[in-house]
Design a protein around this motif. Structure first.
Motif, PDB file in Angstrom:
ATOM      1  N   ARG A   1       1.080  -1.317  -0.104  1.00 32.69           N
ATOM      2  CA  ARG A   1       0.182   0.317   0.187  1.00 32.69           C
ATOM      3  C   ARG A   1       0.927   0.827   0.099  1.00 32.69           C
ATOM      4  O   ARG A   1       0.333   2.041  -1.285  1.00 32.69           O
ATOM      5  N   ALA A   2       1.951   1.108   0.641  1.00 35.64           N
ATOM      6  CA  ALA A   2       2.544   2.650   0.971  1.00 35.64           C
ATOM      7  C   ALA A   2       3.580   2.554  -0.222  1.00 35.64           C
ATOM      8  O   ALA A   2       3.335   4.144  -0.939  1.00 35.64           O
ATOM      9  N   ILE A   3       3.969   1.533  -1.167  1.00 34.33           N
ATOM     10  CA  ILE A   3       4.943   2.171  -2.782  1.00 34.33           C
ATOM     11  C   ILE A   3       3.461   2.439  -3.819  1.00 34.33           C
ATOM     12  O   ILE A   3       4.236   3.053  -4.104  1.00 34.33           O
ATOM     13  N   LYS A   4       2.567   1.693  -3.440  1.00 35.89           N
ATOM     14  CA  LYS A   4       1.303   2.365  -4.928  1.00 35.89           C
ATOM     15  C   LYS A   4       1.284   3.438  -4.680  1.00 35.89           C
ATOM     16  O   LYS A   4       0.819   4.328  -5.298  1.00 35.89           O
ATOM     17  N   LEU A   5       1.332   4.345  -3.468  1.00 34.87           N
ATOM     18  CA  LEU A   5       1.272   5.784  -3.404  1.00 34.87           C
ATOM     19  C   LEU A   5       3.080   6.877  -4.538  1.00 34.87           C
ATOM     20  O   LEU A   5       2.408   7.878  -4.522  1.00 34.87           O
ATOM     21  N   LEU A   6       3.668   5.614  -4.449  1.00 32.51           N
ATOM     22  CA  LEU A   6       4.510   6.964  -5.459  1.00 32.51           C
ATOM     23  C   LEU A   6       4.588   6.575  -6.875  1.00 32.51           C
ATOM     24  O   LEU A   6       5.291   6.284  -7.652  1.00 32.51           O
ATOM     25  N   GLN A   7       3.927   5.156  -7.536  1.00 33.73           N
ATOM     26  CA  GLN A   7       3.424   5.239  -8.537  1.00 33.73           C
ATOM     27  C   GLN A   7       3.548   5.784  -9.526  1.00 33.73           C
ATOM     28  O   GLN A   7       3.935   5.630 -10.092  1.00 33.73           O
TER      29      GLN A   7
ATOM     30  N   SER B   1      19.513  13.895  -2.935  1.00 32.13           N
ATOM     31  CA  SER B   1      20.202  12.535  -4.553  1.00 32.13           C
ATOM     32  C   SER B   1      19.205  11.721  -4.581  1.00 32.13           C
ATOM     33  O   SER B   1      19.032  10.839  -6.084  1.00 32.13           O
ATOM     34  N   PHE B   2      18.009  11.631  -3.804  1.00 32.27           N
ATOM     35  CA  PHE B   2      16.670  10.396  -4.663  1.00 32.27           C
ATOM     36  C   PHE B   2      15.583  11.720  -4.726  1.00 32.27           C
ATOM     37  O   PHE B   2      15.121  12.626  -4.234  1.00 32.27           O
ATOM     38  N   ASP B   3      14.519  10.349  -5.580  1.00 32.01           N
ATOM     39  CA  ASP B   3      14.087  11.337  -6.307  1.00 32.01           C
ATOM     40  C   ASP B   3      12.643  10.728  -5.377  1.00 32.01           C
ATOM     41  O   ASP B   3      11.137  11.119  -4.692  1.00 32.01           O
ATOM     42  N   ALA B   4      13.651   9.389  -4.455  1.00 29.24           N
ATOM     43  CA  ALA B   4      11.993   8.614  -3.201  1.00 29.24           C
ATOM     44  C   ALA B   4      12.865   8.237  -2.001  1.00 29.24           C
ATOM     45  O   ALA B   4      13.897   7.748  -2.204  1.00 29.24           O
TER      46      ALA B   4
ATOM     47  N   SER C   1       0.385   3.673   9.874  1.00 31.65           N
ATOM     48  CA  SER C   1      -0.006   4.192   9.721  1.00 31.65           C
ATOM     49  C   SER C   1       0.930   4.612   8.867  1.00 31.65           C
ATOM     50  O   SER C   1       2.428   4.569   8.607  1.00 31.65           O
ATOM     51  N   ILE C   2       0.533   5.312   7.349  1.00 33.85           N
ATOM     52  CA  ILE C   2       1.391   5.405   6.162  1.00 33.85           C
ATOM     53  C   ILE C   2       1.761   7.096   6.207  1.00 33.85           C
ATOM     54  O   ILE C   2       0.934   7.744   6.821  1.00 33.85           O
ATOM     55  N   TYR C   3       2.793   7.561   6.809  1.00 33.57           N
ATOM     56  CA  TYR C   3       3.107   9.152   5.982  1.00 33.57           C
ATOM     57  C   TYR C   3       3.627   9.503   5.239  1.00 33.57           C
ATOM     58  O   TYR C   3       4.748   9.356   4.751  1.00 33.57           O
ATOM     59  N   THR C   4       3.535  10.935   4.521  1.00 37.57           N
ATOM     60  CA  THR C   4       4.221  11.114   3.255  1.00 37.57           C
ATOM     61  C   THR C   4       4.351  12.888   2.880  1.00 37.57           C
ATOM     62  O   THR C   4       3.526  13.770   3.557  1.00 37.57           O
ATOM     63  N   GLY C   5       5.566  13.157   2.644  1.00 36.21           N
ATOM     64  CA  GLY C   5       5.590  14.330   2.559  1.00 36.21           C
ATOM     65  C   GLY C   5       5.992  14.842   1.275  1.00 36.21           C
ATOM     66  O   GLY C   5       6.986  14.042   1.055  1.00 36.21           O
ATOM     67  N   LYS C   6       6.073  15.626   0.680  1.00 42.31           N
ATOM     68  CA  LYS C   6       7.147  16.683  -0.067  1.00 42.31           C
ATOM     69  C   LYS C   6       8.003  17.567  -0.171  1.00 42.31           C
ATOM     70  O   LYS C   6       8.070  18.201   0.793  1.00 42.31           O
ATOM     71  N   LYS C   7       9.095  17.717  -0.227  1.00 43.96           N
ATOM     72  CA  LYS C   7       9.999  18.812  -1.012  1.00 43.96           C
ATOM     73  C   LYS C   7       9.834  19.321  -2.209  1.00 43.96           C
ATOM     74  O   LYS C   7       9.344  19.018  -2.990  1.00 43.96           O
ATOM     75  N   GLU C   8       9.494  20.779  -1.381  1.00 45.55           N
ATOM     76  CA  GLU C   8       9.473  21.865  -2.738  1.00 45.55           C
ATOM     77  C   GLU C   8      10.215  21.689  -3.536  1.00 45.55           C
ATOM     78  O   GLU C   8      11.098  22.038  -3.630  1.00 45.55           O
TER      79      GLU C   8
ATOM     80  N   GLY D   1      10.756  15.461  -5.001  1.00 45.56           N
ATOM     81  CA  GLY D   1      10.833  14.210  -4.450  1.00 45.56           C
ATOM     82  C   GLY D   1       9.487  13.960  -3.296  1.00 45.56           C
ATOM     83  O   GLY D   1       9.217  14.966  -2.875  1.00 45.56           O
ATOM     84  N   THR D   2       9.764  13.088  -2.634  1.00 42.93           N
ATOM     85  CA  THR D   2       8.318  12.355  -1.934  1.00 42.93           C
ATOM     86  C   THR D   2       9.455  11.504  -0.765  1.00 42.93           C
ATOM     87  O   THR D   2       9.574  10.935  -1.394  1.00 42.93           O
TER      88      THR D   2
END
Length: 246
Positions: A50-56, A127-130, A238-245, A158-159
């Motif tokens: 479920r967590a990885i699908k959020l990056l699809q 360095s990383f996209d995710a 819980s899954i937590y997500t955040g973006k780097k602007e 990135g996320t």
């Protein structure tokens, strides 16, 4: 809420949390995967998917898996078809199991595992996209510092995706979960891994750990934007997500 109580696996030892956590995972590494499946009834597999699908939709080409352990989350992240996945962990015992697993599945060319401190990541800025973590941030010695370093190595745009245990709050599931995690889980953990402290540390560390809005507020503080939390399985995880602007 960044001053959470520090919970140690081995309270009778003088070593700091970082050293104790490394020692604990070295101790339980041979039985870690088995115990994950047993103690979660296999639901941990669904949580990772479920967590990885959020990056699809983002199609990240470079992924850092922090506290990679035996590389389960990194292996799941291969479904995103990245160019490179790097896994970092503080426990050489866990990494040894992970490397063996990757070699057996012929994935050792796609995923690189490195010994490293998750709070002092050996990578340059952006360095990383995710950047992904499953069940690792709870073990940080300094949570805010670790999350800030994750922000540092994430590329603009990135996320960050974090999977972590949280606290169920609804009756009667909260009561059942407390009984299971404090009574049954340590017993199974001790029987299988021979390290009873490791599986007493788990529920104690979850209880002391900031979750929900308390956790996303720390993500906000270190610089992430559009932060959110998604509760799974009655709030056990819980899954937590955040973006780097950009």
């Amino acid at each position: 809420m960044t001053d959470e109580k520090i919970i140690l696996p081995y309270k009778d030892q003088q070593a700091g949390k970082k050293e104790q956590v490394a020692s604990m995972f070295n101790s339980i590494s041979p039985k870690y995967d088995l115990l994950n499946r047993l103690l979660s009834f296999g639901i941990d597999i669904y949580w990772r998917k479920r967590a990885i699908k959020l990056l699809q939709s983002e199609k990240p080409k470079t992924i850092l898996d922090i506290a990679t352990g035996t590389a389960d989350f990194a292996i799941e992240a291969l479904k995103l078809n990245p160019d490179k996945i790097v896994g970092v962990d503080i426990s050489e015992g866990m990494l040894a199991i992970g490397r063996e697993k990757l070699k057996k599945r012929n994935l050792d060319k796609k995923i690189e595992l490195r010994l490293g401190d998750s709070e002092k990541l050996p990578f340059s800025d952006n360095s990383f996209d995710a950047v992904i973590v499953s069940f690792g941030v709870r073990n940080f010695e300094n949570l805010e510092r670790g999350l800030a370093d994750m922000f540092r190595v994430t590329r603009p745009g990135g996320t960050c995706v974090i999977l972590e245990f949280s606290k169920p709050r609804s009756f009667p599931f909260k009561q059942f979960y407390d009984f299971y995690s404090y009574r049954i889980m340590p017993l199974i953990g001790k029987t299988v891994s021979k390290d009873d402290r490791a599986y007493r540390y788990l529920p104690e560390s979850v209880r002391a750990f900031p979750d929900g809005k308390d956790f996303t507020s720390i993500l906000d503080k270190v610089g992430f934007r559009k932060t959110r939390s998604i509760a799974l399985t009655f709030g056990i995880c819980s899954i937590y997500t955040g973006k780097k602007e950009k």
